[in-house]
Design a protein around this motif. Sequence first.
Motif, PDB file in Angstrom:
ATOM      1  N   CYS A 527      63.660 -44.497  61.666  1.00  0.00           N
ATOM      2  CA  CYS A 527      63.023 -43.780  60.565  1.00  0.00           C
ATOM      3  C   CYS A 527      63.933 -42.673  60.047  1.00  0.00           C
ATOM      4  O   CYS A 527      64.079 -42.496  58.841  1.00  0.00           O
ATOM      5  CB  CYS A 527      61.693 -43.195  61.046  1.00  0.00           C
ATOM      6  SG  CYS A 527      60.774 -42.336  59.754  1.00  0.00           S
ATOM      7  N   ARG A 528      64.550 -41.968  60.951  1.00  0.00           N
ATOM      8  CA  ARG A 528      65.448 -40.890  60.511  1.00  0.00           C
ATOM      9  C   ARG A 528      66.680 -41.444  59.824  1.00  0.00           C
ATOM     10  O   ARG A 528      67.173 -40.852  58.850  1.00  0.00           O
ATOM     11  CB  ARG A 528      65.835 -40.042  61.720  1.00  0.00           C
ATOM     12  CG  ARG A 528      64.704 -39.125  62.134  1.00  0.00           C
ATOM     13  CD  ARG A 528      64.869 -38.589  63.525  1.00  0.00           C
ATOM     14  NE  ARG A 528      63.750 -37.711  63.860  1.00  0.00           N
ATOM     15  CZ  ARG A 528      63.256 -37.562  65.062  1.00  0.00           C
ATOM     16  NH1 ARG A 528      63.777 -38.235  66.065  1.00  0.00           N
ATOM     17  NH2 ARG A 528      62.248 -36.749  65.280  1.00  0.00           N
ATOM     18  N   LYS A 531      65.676 -42.331  56.429  1.00  0.00           N
ATOM     19  CA  LYS A 531      65.486 -41.132  55.618  1.00  0.00           C
ATOM     20  C   LYS A 531      66.831 -40.587  55.135  1.00  0.00           C
ATOM     21  O   LYS A 531      66.975 -40.206  53.963  1.00  0.00           O
ATOM     22  CB  LYS A 531      64.739 -40.070  56.434  1.00  0.00           C
ATOM     23  CG  LYS A 531      64.332 -38.872  55.623  1.00  0.00           C
ATOM     24  CD  LYS A 531      63.606 -37.848  56.477  1.00  0.00           C
ATOM     25  CE  LYS A 531      62.277 -38.344  56.939  1.00  0.00           C
ATOM     26  NZ  LYS A 531      61.513 -37.331  57.702  1.00  0.00           N
TER      27      LYS A 531
END
Length: 631
Positions: A527-528, A531
Amino acid sequence: MQIAKKYFTEGLIQLTILLSLIGVRVDIDSYLSGYYSPLIEINLGPSSAYTQTPFHNLRDTLDGYSVHPKCPELDYFFASRRLLDEVRTLGSPRFPTQLNAWLVHQVSATDKADCGPSTSNNTDTNTGLESPGDEARVEGEHLPDSGREEDEVKVKEEEEPAPLTQLAHSSTLEQESMLEGITALSDPASHHPPTIDIDQHWNSLLSLSVTDLDDLDTLVTERLSDLDTDITTAISQDVSLHDAMVTSVGAFGAASERAESRPVNQQQRALFRLESTGSSHSDASPGMALGLAALPFASVCNLTGNASQHSALGGCLDEAVFDQINQLGLEGLDTMDTQLMGCLGIDPQVLEDLDSDSGLSLESSSGGPVSPGSSEMSSSSSSYCEDECGATGYSSEVDSVPSKGIMDCTTTWSPIDLSESVWHDHSYSSPAFFDQPSVTLPHKGIKEEPLSDDDDDDGSRLDDRELSRDELRARAMCIPFSVLQIVNMPVEEFLEVLDGHGFSPDQVTLLRDIRRRGKNKLAAQNCRKRKLDAITGLQEEVERLHAQRDRLLREKQLTAKTMGAVGQQIKQLTRDVLARLRDDSGQPLNPERFTLQCGANGRVVVQPVRRPAVSTSTGNKTDKRKKEKKQ
DNA sequence: ATATCCTGTCATTAT
DNA sequence: ATATAATGACAGGAT
C-alpha cells in the motif's frame, strides 16, 4: 479585367473574414441593396467569386496537394466546425460562410503539413473519420472546377439560406458592374482605376493574411495536436496507473493461484525474487540475461534502468519478471542461481537474510556469518524461508514476550544453516515471497549499510535482536513453524496445520494472529509503495501540466500579436479604400469619418464613424426630457 | 530535544 | 462465513 476581378473577389473575401475575426461587421447586403449607393465604390457583395474562391482551393491548388478523405487531420476540420457552430450559437457576429471555407482550408493546411510523411501526432484518434473525410471532400476538396461554384453555393445555402440566395443571385456580372461602378465613381480625371496601388494593397493584405493565417493555422494545428496529445497522454497515464494497480493486484492473485497449483516451484520463485531485488539495484546484471531473454521489453527496460529512478511499474515488473522466470521451468534454476549469485556478487548467506520483510526492512536482516532468524523446521516436508525481519522497532517489545516460554522451547528452535533450507529444500511453497513488493523504496539502500555494521558489531546477540515479536511469541508458544512459514503457506495448508497438530487454543490464536499480521505487513508495504508511486505520478503530471500551460500562454501571446498585426493592416487598407471613395458631391471620403463595416449578412458597408455616443445620446435624452417638461 | 521518516500493527472495509 | 487485500491511523524506533 479578370485579374482585377480576381484580386477584388479574393481580397474582399479575405478582408471580410479578417474584419469578422477582429469583430468588424461587413454589411455586404447593404451594398447590394443600394442604400449607400452613392458611396458604393466596391460592390464586393456576395458574388459568385465570393463563394467560389475558398482559400483551401487556392492553397491546395497552389501547393499541389489535396486532402485525403481519410486523413487524420480532418479531425481538425470537424473540431473547427464544431467551434464555429458554438460561436454561432453565441449570437456573436456571425461569420460569413467563407469562414467555413477557411476552416476547411485549415484542414488542407494541416493536411499538407502532417498528412504526408509525418503523421505521428495522432494516429489513434482517427476512428470514424471516413464519413467526415467524405464530407470534407464534398465541401470543396475534390470538386471539379467546373461545378465548384454551384456546389459550394449549395453547401452554403444549407447553412445560411437567406443571404446565400443573394449570393446565388449575385453573379459575375454584378462584380463586373461593380468594378465598372468603381471606375465611374472614380475621379474623372484619372479614368483608370488605381489598380496598381490597390493591387499592392491587396497583395499586401493577401500576403499578410495568408502568412498570418498560416501562423494561425500553425497555432490551431499545434493547439489541436497538443490537445490530442494531451488527451492521449492522459489516457495512457491513466492506463498506466491503472495497469500498475491492476497488474500488481493481478500478479498477487496470480501468485496465489500459482502457489496453490505449483507449490514445488515457489521456493525457486522466492529465490528469484531475491535475485530481482538485488538486480534491480545493480544495473543490468549479466546473470539476469538468462531469465530476461524472454521478458517483455518493458520489463527489461525496468530492470536495466537506473535503480534510483524507480518507475511506477517497478513493482509490477518485478512480479512480471519472476513470473516469466518461473515459466521457464525448474530446469536450470540451480545454474541460474549460481550465475545470478556470481554475477551479482551476492553471498548466498546474505540473500537468505535479504529475503525477509519484502526487502523493505532489509536493515533488520544482516549479512552476518550466521543466519540469525533461521530455525530448523520441525516439519519434515516444509521449509519456509525463516528470517522474518522488519521488527526493528520492536526490540523493546521483545521483552514483553514471555521469556519462560522461550526457555522452554529453545531446544526445538536451534538455528540451522538457512542456506540449505533456502537453496535446496523446495518442498514448501512460499507464494508470499513472490507477493512481497519489490525493494524499491529509496530508504532501503540507506538503511542497509549501517545495520549491517551493527550486526557485525554484536553478531552474538543477533538471534534475539533479529527475531520479530511474533517470532519470539511463536517460540514461546512452542509453535514449530516460523513466521514466514505461517504467513506464506497456503490457506489450506495453514488450516491443516491448525487442525492436525493438536495446538492449544492459544497457539491457534497466535498462529492466526501471526499470519494475519504478516499478511497485513506485506499489504501495508504494498500500500505504501502504491501510494508513493501515485504521488510520483501526480508530481510528474503537475510538471507536465505546468509545461503545457506555459506553452499555451506563449501561443496566446503569439496569437494576440498576430491578430494585432492583421488588424493594423486592415485599418490601413480600409483607409486606403476609403480614400478612393467619393461621396455624392464627388469629394473624397474622409477616412477619419467613415469606416468599412461587415454586416452579419455578409455585406460590407461604408458607415460614418460614430462619435462618442455617450455624451450625444445623453444630451439628446436630456434635451428631449427638457422639451417634454416644457410641454 | 525535536522533527521527520520508516515500519509494524490495529481497525475497518471491501472483495 | 471466512480469508485476504487495501488503507487510514497510530505507535515506536531510527535518524
